[in-house]
Write a protein that holds these residues in place. Structure first.
Motif, PDB file in Angstrom:
ATOM      1  N   PRO A   1     103.069  30.030 -36.229  1.00  0.00           N
ATOM      2  CA  PRO A   1     103.827  30.211 -34.963  1.00  0.00           C
ATOM      3  C   PRO A   1     103.047  30.926 -34.054  1.00  0.00           C
ATOM      4  CG  PRO A   1     105.326  30.553 -36.809  1.00  0.00           C
ATOM      5  CD  PRO A   1     103.969  30.389 -37.354  1.00  0.00           C
ATOM      6  N   THR A   2     102.074  31.421 -34.438  1.00  0.00           N
ATOM      7  CA  THR A   2     101.068  32.099 -33.423  1.00  0.00           C
ATOM      8  C   THR A   2     100.178  31.446 -32.836  1.00  0.00           C
ATOM      9  OG1 THR A   2      99.806  32.947 -35.278  1.00  0.00           O
ATOM     10  CG2 THR A   2     101.597  34.368 -34.604  1.00  0.00           C
ATOM     11  N   ASN A   3      99.566  30.274 -33.455  1.00  0.00           N
ATOM     12  CA  ASN A   3      98.599  29.480 -33.023  1.00  0.00           C
ATOM     13  C   ASN A   3      98.976  27.869 -32.691  1.00  0.00           C
ATOM     14  OD1 ASN A   3      98.430  28.548 -35.416  1.00  0.00           O
ATOM     15  ND2 ASN A   3      96.624  29.229 -36.099  1.00  0.00           N
ATOM     16  N   ILE A   4     100.182  27.734 -33.135  1.00  0.00           N
ATOM     17  CA  ILE A   4     100.620  26.256 -32.771  1.00  0.00           C
ATOM     18  C   ILE A   4     100.666  25.516 -31.712  1.00  0.00           C
ATOM     19  CG2 ILE A   4     102.827  26.273 -33.378  1.00  0.00           C
ATOM     20  CD1 ILE A   4     103.053  23.720 -34.911  1.00  0.00           C
ATOM     21  N   ALA A   5     101.029  26.423 -30.786  1.00  0.00           N
ATOM     22  CA  ALA A   5     101.171  25.927 -29.172  1.00  0.00           C
ATOM     23  C   ALA A   5      99.641  25.795 -28.594  1.00  0.00           C
ATOM     24  CB  ALA A   5     101.859  27.197 -28.416  1.00  0.00           C
ATOM     25  N   ALA A   6      98.686  26.563 -29.183  1.00  0.00           N
ATOM     26  CA  ALA A   6      97.360  26.400 -28.586  1.00  0.00           C
ATOM     27  C   ALA A   6      96.571  25.047 -29.197  1.00  0.00           C
ATOM     28  CB  ALA A   6      96.370  27.578 -29.109  1.00  0.00           C
ATOM     29  N   HIS A   7      97.221  24.794 -30.366  1.00  0.00           N
ATOM     30  CA  HIS A   7      96.822  23.465 -31.034  1.00  0.00           C
ATOM     31  C   HIS A   7      97.147  22.162 -30.221  1.00  0.00           C
ATOM     32  CE1 HIS A   7      95.280  21.043 -34.196  1.00  0.00           C
ATOM     33  NE2 HIS A   7      96.266  20.350 -34.171  1.00  0.00           N
ATOM     34  N   ILE A   8      98.420  22.385 -30.003  1.00  0.00           N
ATOM     35  CA  ILE A   8      98.931  21.079 -29.302  1.00  0.00           C
ATOM     36  C   ILE A   8      98.517  21.016 -27.762  1.00  0.00           C
ATOM     37  CG2 ILE A   8     101.261  20.374 -28.478  1.00  0.00           C
ATOM     38  CD1 ILE A   8     102.658  21.362 -30.936  1.00  0.00           C
ATOM     39  N   LEU A   9      98.378  22.370 -26.987  1.00  0.00           N
ATOM     40  CA  LEU A   9      97.873  22.151 -25.889  1.00  0.00           C
ATOM     41  C   LEU A   9      96.186  21.693 -25.975  1.00  0.00           C
ATOM     42  CD1 LEU A   9      99.270  25.366 -24.534  1.00  0.00           C
ATOM     43  CD2 LEU A   9     100.029  23.011 -23.900  1.00  0.00           C
ATOM     44  N   ALA A  10      95.505  21.789 -26.823  1.00  0.00           N
ATOM     45  CA  ALA A  10      94.313  21.295 -27.117  1.00  0.00           C
ATOM     46  C   ALA A  10      94.218  19.575 -27.038  1.00  0.00           C
ATOM     47  CB  ALA A  10      93.580  21.930 -28.274  1.00  0.00           C
ATOM     48  N   LEU A  11      95.293  19.171 -27.669  1.00  0.00           N
ATOM     49  CA  LEU A  11      95.572  17.871 -27.948  1.00  0.00           C
ATOM     50  C   LEU A  11      95.913  17.260 -26.541  1.00  0.00           C
ATOM     51  CD1 LEU A  11      97.814  17.654 -31.104  1.00  0.00           C
ATOM     52  CD2 LEU A  11      95.209  17.092 -30.882  1.00  0.00           C
ATOM     53  N   THR A  12      96.454  17.944 -25.454  1.00  0.00           N
ATOM     54  CA  THR A  12      97.096  17.438 -23.985  1.00  0.00           C
ATOM     55  C   THR A  12      95.895  17.957 -23.196  1.00  0.00           C
ATOM     56  OG1 THR A  12      98.450  19.353 -23.735  1.00  0.00           O
ATOM     57  CG2 THR A  12      99.444  17.240 -24.868  1.00  0.00           C
ATOM     58  N   ALA A  13      94.888  18.445 -23.602  1.00  0.00           N
ATOM     59  CA  ALA A  13      93.964  18.905 -22.510  1.00  0.00           C
ATOM     60  C   ALA A  13      93.399  18.193 -21.605  1.00  0.00           C
ATOM     61  CB  ALA A  13      92.799  19.865 -23.180  1.00  0.00           C
ATOM     62  N   THR A  14      93.073  16.789 -22.306  1.00  0.00           N
ATOM     63  CA  THR A  14      92.617  15.603 -21.179  1.00  0.00           C
ATOM     64  C   THR A  14      93.784  14.921 -20.757  1.00  0.00           C
ATOM     65  OG1 THR A  14      90.562  15.334 -22.780  1.00  0.00           O
ATOM     66  CG2 THR A  14      91.281  13.550 -21.023  1.00  0.00           C
ATOM     67  N   PRO A  15      93.936  15.003 -19.614  1.00  0.00           N
ATOM     68  CA  PRO A  15      95.287  14.462 -19.005  1.00  0.00           C
ATOM     69  C   PRO A  15      95.391  12.681 -19.188  1.00  0.00           C
ATOM     70  CG  PRO A  15      93.941  15.469 -17.210  1.00  0.00           C
ATOM     71  CD  PRO A  15      93.022  15.338 -18.623  1.00  0.00           C
ATOM     72  N   ARG A  16      96.571  12.728 -19.589  1.00  0.00           N
ATOM     73  CA  ARG A  16      97.263  11.307 -19.731  1.00  0.00           C
ATOM     74  C   ARG A  16      98.711  11.269 -20.044  1.00  0.00           C
ATOM     75  NH1 ARG A  16      96.958   7.694 -24.796  1.00  0.00           N
ATOM     76  NH2 ARG A  16      99.283   7.631 -24.083  1.00  0.00           N
ATOM     77  N   ASP A  17      99.412  10.402 -19.883  1.00  0.00           N
ATOM     78  CA  ASP A  17     100.891  10.444 -20.212  1.00  0.00           C
ATOM     79  C   ASP A  17     101.210  10.608 -21.954  1.00  0.00           C
ATOM     80  OD1 ASP A  17     101.275   9.903 -17.502  1.00  0.00           O
ATOM     81  OD2 ASP A  17     101.558   7.902 -17.873  1.00  0.00           O
ATOM     82  N   HIS A  18     102.201  11.364 -21.898  1.00  0.00           N
ATOM     83  CA  HIS A  18     102.629  11.753 -23.464  1.00  0.00           C
ATOM     84  C   HIS A  18     103.900  11.780 -23.388  1.00  0.00           C
ATOM     85  CE1 HIS A  18      98.914  12.613 -25.454  1.00  0.00           C
ATOM     86  NE2 HIS A  18      98.531  13.372 -24.560  1.00  0.00           N
ATOM     87  N   VAL A  19     104.570  11.570 -24.804  1.00  0.00           N
ATOM     88  CA  VAL A  19     105.889  11.772 -25.104  1.00  0.00           C
ATOM     89  C   VAL A  19     105.886  12.541 -26.089  1.00  0.00           C
ATOM     90  CG1 VAL A  19     107.979  10.729 -25.980  1.00  0.00           C
ATOM     91  CG2 VAL A  19     106.630   9.324 -24.247  1.00  0.00           C
ATOM     92  N   PHE A  20     106.676  13.729 -25.785  1.00  0.00           N
ATOM     93  CA  PHE A  20     106.902  15.009 -27.094  1.00  0.00           C
ATOM     94  C   PHE A  20     108.374  14.844 -27.449  1.00  0.00           C
ATOM     95  CE2 PHE A  20     107.528  19.286 -28.269  1.00  0.00           C
ATOM     96  CZ  PHE A  20     106.652  19.496 -29.559  1.00  0.00           C
TER      97      PHE A  20
END
Length: 317
Positions: A228-247
């Motif tokens: 829970p302390t680092n998972i948000a940062a991991h997902i935000l790294a996946l979205t760092a390059t701009p493109r459309d996403h569905v979560f």
């Protein structure tokens, strides 16, 4: 601005009564739009005990603390306790979501029944389940549904054809293939139309392009355990390059114990420049594009047991 579509699955009675209102408050705080997809019939979550024989089930239970997130009472529905009728007893909670300005759609009639059986069932069973959900949606909201998102990303050819009969213009019933760390394996994956029984369907599919929290929590990725302390940062790294996403998120998880993680994601996505939108917003952006047509496919994803609807390689444009 790139779009990040928020698709919220409300699977259970508790999730609808507790998690959904929490998410409405949180999304409103950040002026984020989202689509809520409701289970409209009975909550038979207890039937999930049958999954103990499915490969990967025990690993997921140990990683995601199922009892802590769903509650012991919910896990007894349909086994030791009567299964509550969600649509009948939670209509005011659902209507409050609509009244708050959020898009609402169909998830399923009976989440557990659909997820466990739809792939093996025929047209009559499938049509009956979907018609019950459709009728209940109209009863609750007073209008026909505009969108749909399959429970457990489970469908069959008859179900996709039924969406056409309902006039559903856009739906989010499947996934895109992900690498072990949650990254897309095909950068071109996204909105498409399905080929079913030799015909290209009109309904536009808006597949989930990011891993869910329960698929990542507790796993070791690139030598780092996701917590829970680092998972948000991991997902935000996946979205760092701009493109459309569905979560895809769940009222039972991000609407309750995992709400602080979801708030970090909302803050992070806005900082990255994403417009947080509902499925209807994404649909309006892509509906006039020439979208690829792909065949119906099933596959597994890291962190989740069992096969689900998966976007296949593009075969036509």
């Amino acid at each position: 601005m790139p779009l990040l579509t928020l698709k919220i699955d409300a699977d259970t009675y508790r999730g609808t009564r507790e998690g959904v209102p929490n998410l409405v408050r949180l999304l409103s705080k950040y002026r984020a739009r989202a689509t809520f997809l409701f289970s409209l019939g009975h909550d038979h979550t207890g039937w999930a005990l049958k999954q103990v024989f499915r490969p990967g089930f025990f690993q997921k239970v140990s990683r995601t603390s199922v009892v802590e997130h769903y509650g012991l009472k919910t896990l007894m529905y349909g086994v030791l306790l009567p299964a509550p009728d969600i649509g009948k007893t939670c209509a005011t909670y659902m209507q409050a979501v609509r009244d708050a300005g959020f898009e609402c759609g169909i998830h399923t009639w009976d989440h557990r029944l659909w997820q466990d059986h739809v792939r093996q069932r025929g047209s009559e069973w499938t049509q009956q389940q979907m018609q019950r959900a459709h009728d209940r949606f109209v009863q609750v909201f007073g209008t026909p549904p505009k969108t749909h998102g399959a429970a457990g990303w489970q469908m069959n050819p008859h179900a996709f054809e039924q969406l056409e009969k309902f006039g559903i213009a856009y739906s989010s019933d499947g996934r895109t293939m992900l690498a072990d760390n949650g990254a897309l394996t095909d950068s071109a994956a996204g909105p498409h139309r399905l080929q079913v029984n030799g015909e290209t369907l009109a309904c536009i599919q808006l597949p989930t392009t990011l891993p869910t929290l329960d698929e990542l929590l507790g796993r070791s990725v690139d030598g780092v355990e996701l917590t829970p302390t680092n998972i948000a940062a991991h997902i935000l790294a996946l979205t760092a390059t701009p493109r459309d996403h569905v979560f895809t998120l769940h009222a039972e998880l991000e609407g309750q114990k995992l709400a602080p993680i979801f708030e970090q994601l909302l803050q992070g996505w806005q900082a990255q420049g994403y417009d947080l939108v509902a499925m209807e917003d994404y649909y309006r952006q892509v509906k006039d594009r020439q979208l690829p047509s792909v065949p119906l496919k099933w596959a597994e994803l890291p962190g989740r047991s069992g096969e689900m609807i998966m976007q296949a390689q593009t075969i036509a444009a």
